[in-house]
Scaffold this motif. Structure first.
Motif, PDB file in Angstrom:
ATOM      1  N   ILE A 100      -2.264  -0.503  -8.937  1.00 30.56           N
ATOM      2  CA  ILE A 100      -3.542  -0.494  -9.159  1.00 30.56           C
ATOM      3  C   ILE A 100      -4.365   0.042  -7.944  1.00 30.56           C
ATOM      4  CG2 ILE A 100      -3.345  -2.695 -10.532  1.00 30.56           C
ATOM      5  CD1 ILE A 100      -4.255  -4.394  -8.044  1.00 30.56           C
ATOM      6  N   SER A 101      -5.368   0.305  -8.114  1.00 30.28           N
ATOM      7  CA  SER A 101      -6.445   0.771  -6.930  1.00 30.28           C
ATOM      8  C   SER A 101      -7.438  -0.280  -6.718  1.00 30.28           C
ATOM      9  CB  SER A 101      -7.329   2.173  -7.159  1.00 30.28           C
ATOM     10  OG  SER A 101      -8.052   1.893  -8.567  1.00 30.28           O
ATOM     11  N   GLY A 102      -7.748  -0.538  -5.408  1.00 32.79           N
ATOM     12  CA  GLY A 102      -8.849  -1.678  -5.073  1.00 32.79           C
ATOM     13  C   GLY A 102      -8.890  -1.953  -3.618  1.00 32.79           C
ATOM     14  N   ILE A 127      -3.846   3.070  -3.220  1.00 33.29           N
ATOM     15  CA  ILE A 127      -3.162   2.760  -4.273  1.00 33.29           C
ATOM     16  C   ILE A 127      -2.178   1.617  -3.935  1.00 33.29           C
ATOM     17  CG2 ILE A 127      -1.641   3.077  -6.322  1.00 33.29           C
ATOM     18  CD1 ILE A 127      -4.148   4.486  -6.540  1.00 33.29           C
ATOM     19  N   TRP A 128      -2.302   0.291  -4.780  1.00 32.80           N
ATOM     20  CA  TRP A 128      -1.483  -0.805  -4.398  1.00 32.80           C
ATOM     21  C   TRP A 128      -0.301  -0.868  -5.367  1.00 32.80           C
ATOM     22  CZ3 TRP A 128      -2.396  -3.274   0.417  1.00 32.80           C
ATOM     23  CH2 TRP A 128      -3.503  -2.808   0.971  1.00 32.80           C
ATOM     24  N   VAL A 129       0.891  -1.196  -4.811  1.00 34.60           N
ATOM     25  CA  VAL A 129       2.028  -1.303  -5.950  1.00 34.60           C
ATOM     26  C   VAL A 129       2.605  -2.657  -5.790  1.00 34.60           C
ATOM     27  CG1 VAL A 129       4.359  -0.646  -6.436  1.00 34.60           C
ATOM     28  CG2 VAL A 129       2.753   0.929  -5.698  1.00 34.60           C
ATOM     29  N   LEU A 130       2.908  -3.381  -7.127  1.00 33.10           N
ATOM     30  CA  LEU A 130       3.328  -4.819  -6.944  1.00 33.10           C
ATOM     31  C   LEU A 130       4.869  -5.013  -6.581  1.00 33.10           C
ATOM     32  CD1 LEU A 130       2.484  -7.788  -7.407  1.00 33.10           C
ATOM     33  CD2 LEU A 130       3.292  -7.562  -9.884  1.00 33.10           C
ATOM     34  N   SER A 159       0.808  -1.317   0.003  1.00 29.63           N
ATOM     35  CA  SER A 159       0.005   0.127  -0.019  1.00 29.63           C
ATOM     36  C   SER A 159       0.790   1.400  -0.127  1.00 29.63           C
ATOM     37  CB  SER A 159      -0.937  -0.104   1.210  1.00 29.63           C
ATOM     38  OG  SER A 159      -1.530   1.264   1.408  1.00 29.63           O
ATOM     39  N   THR A 160       0.533   2.245  -0.687  1.00 27.94           N
ATOM     40  CA  THR A 160       1.037   3.612  -0.811  1.00 27.94           C
ATOM     41  C   THR A 160       0.361   4.448   0.063  1.00 27.94           C
ATOM     42  OG1 THR A 160      -0.211   4.485  -2.496  1.00 27.94           O
ATOM     43  CG2 THR A 160       1.721   3.406  -3.066  1.00 27.94           C
ATOM     44  N   LEU A 162       0.976  -9.303   4.779  1.00 26.58           N
ATOM     45  CA  LEU A 162       1.101  -8.994   3.277  1.00 26.58           C
ATOM     46  C   LEU A 162      -0.007  -9.315   2.288  1.00 26.58           C
ATOM     47  CD1 LEU A 162       4.862 -10.542   3.386  1.00 26.58           C
ATOM     48  CD2 LEU A 162       4.071  -8.235   3.478  1.00 26.58           C
ATOM     49  N   VAL A 163      -0.589  -8.152   1.831  1.00 24.54           N
ATOM     50  CA  VAL A 163      -1.494  -8.435   0.932  1.00 24.54           C
ATOM     51  C   VAL A 163      -1.341  -9.080  -0.576  1.00 24.54           C
ATOM     52  CG1 VAL A 163      -3.346  -7.326  -0.700  1.00 24.54           C
ATOM     53  CG2 VAL A 163      -2.839  -6.497   1.991  1.00 24.54           C
ATOM     54  N   THR A 164      -1.867 -10.117  -0.646  1.00 24.69           N
ATOM     55  CA  THR A 164      -1.568 -10.953  -2.025  1.00 24.69           C
ATOM     56  C   THR A 164      -2.746 -11.033  -3.166  1.00 24.69           C
ATOM     57  OG1 THR A 164      -2.365 -12.946  -0.680  1.00 24.69           O
ATOM     58  CG2 THR A 164       0.014 -12.709  -0.828  1.00 24.69           C
ATOM     59  N   ARG A 165      -3.814 -10.461  -2.743  1.00 26.57           N
ATOM     60  CA  ARG A 165      -4.701 -10.087  -3.772  1.00 26.57           C
ATOM     61  C   ARG A 165      -5.267  -8.916  -3.632  1.00 26.57           C
ATOM     62  NH1 ARG A 165      -9.388 -14.623  -4.411  1.00 26.57           N
ATOM     63  NH2 ARG A 165     -10.128 -13.520  -2.707  1.00 26.57           N
ATOM     64  N   VAL A 166      -5.783  -8.011  -4.596  1.00 30.24           N
ATOM     65  CA  VAL A 166      -6.470  -6.839  -4.483  1.00 30.24           C
ATOM     66  C   VAL A 166      -7.622  -6.993  -5.426  1.00 30.24           C
ATOM     67  CG1 VAL A 166      -6.458  -4.244  -4.821  1.00 30.24           C
ATOM     68  CG2 VAL A 166      -4.744  -5.443  -3.798  1.00 30.24           C
ATOM     69  N   ASP A 167      -9.031  -6.860  -4.862  1.00 31.60           N
ATOM     70  CA  ASP A 167     -10.056  -7.353  -5.668  1.00 31.60           C
ATOM     71  C   ASP A 167      -9.667  -8.705  -6.081  1.00 31.60           C
ATOM     72  OD1 ASP A 167     -11.533  -5.137  -5.023  1.00 31.60           O
ATOM     73  OD2 ASP A 167     -10.693  -3.750  -6.855  1.00 31.60           O
ATOM     74  N   ALA A 168      -9.695  -8.851  -7.648  1.00 31.42           N
ATOM     75  CA  ALA A 168      -9.470 -10.028  -8.177  1.00 31.42           C
ATOM     76  C   ALA A 168      -8.257 -10.183  -8.711  1.00 31.42           C
ATOM     77  CB  ALA A 168     -10.522 -10.444  -9.382  1.00 31.42           C
ATOM     78  N   CYS A 169      -7.017  -9.293  -8.371  1.00 32.82           N
ATOM     79  CA  CYS A 169      -5.798  -9.423  -8.878  1.00 32.82           C
ATOM     80  C   CYS A 169      -4.895 -10.005  -8.031  1.00 32.82           C
ATOM     81  CB  CYS A 169      -5.432  -7.770  -9.219  1.00 32.82           C
ATOM     82  SG  CYS A 169      -6.219  -6.992 -10.516  1.00 32.82           S
ATOM     83  N   HIS A 170      -4.508 -11.414  -8.410  1.00 32.49           N
ATOM     84  CA  HIS A 170      -3.765 -12.305  -7.560  1.00 32.49           C
ATOM     85  C   HIS A 170      -2.260 -11.749  -7.781  1.00 32.49           C
ATOM     86  CE1 HIS A 170      -6.214 -15.524  -6.294  1.00 32.49           C
ATOM     87  NE2 HIS A 170      -6.892 -15.157  -7.435  1.00 32.49           N
ATOM     88  N   ALA A 171      -1.347 -11.432  -6.884  1.00 29.48           N
ATOM     89  CA  ALA A 171       0.075 -10.862  -7.097  1.00 29.48           C
ATOM     90  C   ALA A 171       0.722 -12.023  -7.662  1.00 29.48           C
ATOM     91  CB  ALA A 171       0.609 -10.406  -5.723  1.00 29.48           C
ATOM     92  N   GLU A 172       0.586 -13.321  -7.314  1.00 31.39           N
ATOM     93  CA  GLU A 172       1.486 -14.268  -7.975  1.00 31.39           C
ATOM     94  C   GLU A 172       0.900 -14.757  -9.359  1.00 31.39           C
ATOM     95  OE1 GLU A 172       2.876 -18.709  -6.437  1.00 31.39           O
ATOM     96  OE2 GLU A 172       1.866 -17.391  -5.216  1.00 31.39           O
ATOM     97  N   ARG A 173       0.029 -14.328  -9.896  1.00 28.01           N
ATOM     98  CA  ARG A 173      -0.638 -14.525 -11.236  1.00 28.01           C
ATOM     99  C   ARG A 173      -0.093 -13.428 -12.063  1.00 28.01           C
ATOM    100  NH1 ARG A 173      -6.161 -17.060 -12.235  1.00 28.01           N
ATOM    101  NH2 ARG A 173      -5.050 -18.166 -13.900  1.00 28.01           N
TER     102      ARG A 173
END
Length: 237
Positions: free
Chosen positions: A89-91, A45-48, A40-41, A68-79
């Motif tokens: 991204i925002s979410g 806003i979330w920075v990968l 988080s900034t 440690l956040v690994t998914r924001v909305d439907a966005c999986h960090a590992e994918r």
């Protein structure tokens, strides 16, 4: 990568000093369960972040007592791809690796015995690995509503020698079996009735109450109900 000293430092910070049992936190490589995460900034806003791109920052993040956040909305960090590091991204956070100190707190309140069967929530698989390190694979069941998360966690766990029972399951509905302990790092309100149905008399559940920093423990009674309490400890973030 020398992660062992970092894990030991983390374990020393979150485990109770009077404990006679070595903390699983010192034995499980948390960074391997969180190769990428969203940072988080502070303004929504979330920075990968990608661990392999910056190993020092990876170890610092993974072995600090933080979520440690690994998914924001439907966005999986590992994918995402390694070259995506730094995108923003925002979410709303929807999945994470829970801070180790809270996992340790909740496990302590669960009063786990050596022969306990235990249901845990999956997330990245880190908490499941801690449970396996404490009890052994055959006594642990790990569930999550997200098929992608369960499959990724299953693969990670297997790489490190852990093979618990894994299931895709909505934790608010019927659970896959009966257990001596339920430890859910997914916050709920109210506690689902299905949890009591999955507990043997005298068994215990531990969870956090959604929208609060409260840890709830409840023991199943012989009559089929439960007696519960809010613990003095508070859940961190």
């Amino acid at each position: 990568m020398n992660w062992v000293q970092h894990a030991k430092r983390l374990a020393d910070g979150v485990a109770r000093p009077e404990s006679r049992r070595p903390s699983p936190v010192a034995a499980v490589p948390r960074h391997k369960f969180v190769p990428r995460w969203w940072e988080s900034t502070g303004d929504g806003i979330w920075v990968l972040r990608d661990g392999h791109s910056d190993p020092e920052a990876w170890l610092e993040a993974a072995y600090t007592n933080q979520t440690l956040v690994t998914r924001v909305d439907a966005c999986h960090a590992e994918r995402t791809l390694p070259e995506d590091a730094g995108i923003a991204i925002s979410g709303t956070p929807t999945s994470s690796s829970t801070l180790p100190g809270l996992v340790v707190q909740m496990s302590r309140h669960a009063m786990i015995a050596d022969d306990s069967t235990m249901l845990v929530t999956t997330g990245t698989g880190y908490g499941t690995a801690l449970a396996c390190a404490r009890l052994g694979d055959d006594q642990v069941t790990s569930i999550d509503v997200d098929t992608v998360l369960v499959n990724m966690a299953k693969d990670r766990l297997a790489l490190h020698g852990y093979r618990p029972q894994m299931a895709v399951c909505d934790i608010t509905r019927q659970l896959p079996g009966t257990f001596d302990r339920i430890v859910a790092t997914v916050s709920v309100r109210p506690v689902p009735a299905s949890w009591l149905a999955a507990l043997e008399p005298g068994s215990r559940l531990v969870t956090t109450i959604a929208g609060t920093g409260l840890i709830l423990t409840a023991d199943r009674t012989k009559a089929g109900g439960a007696t519960g309490r809010i613990e003095w400890d508070r859940a961190g973030s």
